[in-house]
Design a protein around this motif. Structure first.
Motif, mmCIF file in Angstrom:
data_model
loop_
_atom_site.group_PDB
_atom_site.id
_atom_site.type_symbol
_atom_site.label_atom_id
_atom_site.label_comp_id
_atom_site.label_asym_id
_atom_site.label_seq_id
_atom_site.Cartn_x
_atom_site.Cartn_y
_atom_site.Cartn_z
ATOM 1 N N TYR A 43 0.810 -1.214 0.000
ATOM 2 C CA TYR A 43 0.000 0.000 0.000
ATOM 3 C C TYR A 43 0.844 1.264 0.000
ATOM 4 O O TYR A 43 0.346 2.335 -0.339
ATOM 5 C CB TYR A 43 -0.997 -0.003 1.164
ATOM 6 N N HIS A 95 -3.308 6.580 -3.359
ATOM 7 C CA HIS A 95 -4.530 6.587 -2.563
ATOM 8 C C HIS A 95 -4.957 5.149 -2.321
ATOM 9 O O HIS A 95 -5.783 4.599 -3.057
ATOM 10 C CB HIS A 95 -5.634 7.357 -3.292
ATOM 11 N N TYR A 138 -6.864 3.649 -0.187
ATOM 12 C CA TYR A 138 -8.202 3.294 0.282
ATOM 13 C C TYR A 138 -9.303 3.793 -0.644
ATOM 14 O O TYR A 138 -10.443 3.930 -0.246
ATOM 15 C CB TYR A 138 -8.405 3.782 1.723
ATOM 16 N N TYR A 178 -8.896 -0.789 -2.370
ATOM 17 C CA TYR A 178 -9.025 -1.490 -1.095
ATOM 18 C C TYR A 178 -9.750 -2.812 -1.300
ATOM 19 O O TYR A 178 -10.789 -2.878 -1.929
ATOM 20 C CB TYR A 178 -9.775 -0.624 -0.083
ATOM 21 N N LYS A 238 -10.747 -6.361 0.974
ATOM 22 C CA LYS A 238 -10.735 -7.032 2.273
ATOM 23 C C LYS A 238 -9.973 -8.353 2.235
ATOM 24 O O LYS A 238 -9.443 -8.804 3.233
ATOM 25 C CB LYS A 238 -12.160 -7.303 2.748
ATOM 26 N N VAL A 244 -2.682 -3.767 -1.195
ATOM 27 C CA VAL A 244 -3.907 -3.307 -1.844
ATOM 28 C C VAL A 244 -3.820 -3.673 -3.317
ATOM 29 O O VAL A 244 -2.751 -3.980 -3.839
ATOM 30 C CB VAL A 244 -4.115 -1.776 -1.695
#
Length: 150
Positions: A96, A101, A103, A108, A110, A117
């Motif tokens: 990441y 960016h 998120y 992003y 899970k 990421v």
């Protein structure tokens, strides 16, 4: 060295230029592939080891990742992985810290490993919504109805 020696030298020089091929660079190709058990891992390792130019194959069951190192092409490795009839794709994750960016909605994930990421194309941009503008105006000094705490 006469005329014959000169002709031989030039002939050897020209023939060596033609026969030189570009050497492939050694690459590491990572594939995300679904593996449920040790048998699946062995099957994937066997198939990926059969790819022409593969020097080593590493399987990580926890991350669902297979890494092929050698003089290989990513498309050929992916095609070989797809021949196992398992769900697979090229490894989509990057640390990441390499993403501007991390998120953003597309980056992003899970299911990504820790501190990773999805990689996004550089053309992906962040779009501001009207909600963000509403909040910035709510606490603005120009707004007479703004929060009195400020």
């Amino acid at each position: 060295m006469g005329v014959q020696g000169t002709l031989e030298y030039l002939s050897d020089l020209l023939s060596s230029v033609k026969s030189k091929k570009k050497k492939k660079q050694i690459q590491t190709v990572a594939v995300k592939i679904r593996m449920d058990c040790d048998g699946c891992g062995r099957k994937v390792k066997k198939v990926l080891s059969g790819v022409k130019g593969a020097k080593s194959v590493d399987i990580d069951m926890k991350q669902q990742k297979a890494t092929v190192t050698g003089y290989v092409d990513a498309k050929k490795v992916l095609k070989a992985a797809q021949s196992t009839k398992k769900k697979c794709e090229l490894w989509p994750y990057v640390p990441y810290t390499l993403v501007a960016h991390p998120y953003v909605a597309g980056a992003y994930d899970k299911k990504a490993p820790p501190n990773m990421v999805r990689s996004l194309p550089s053309t992906a941009t962040i779009t501001e919504t009207g909600v963000d503008d509403h909040y910035t105006q709510m606490f603005s000094e120009d707004n007479p109805n703004a929060c009195s705490v400020m």
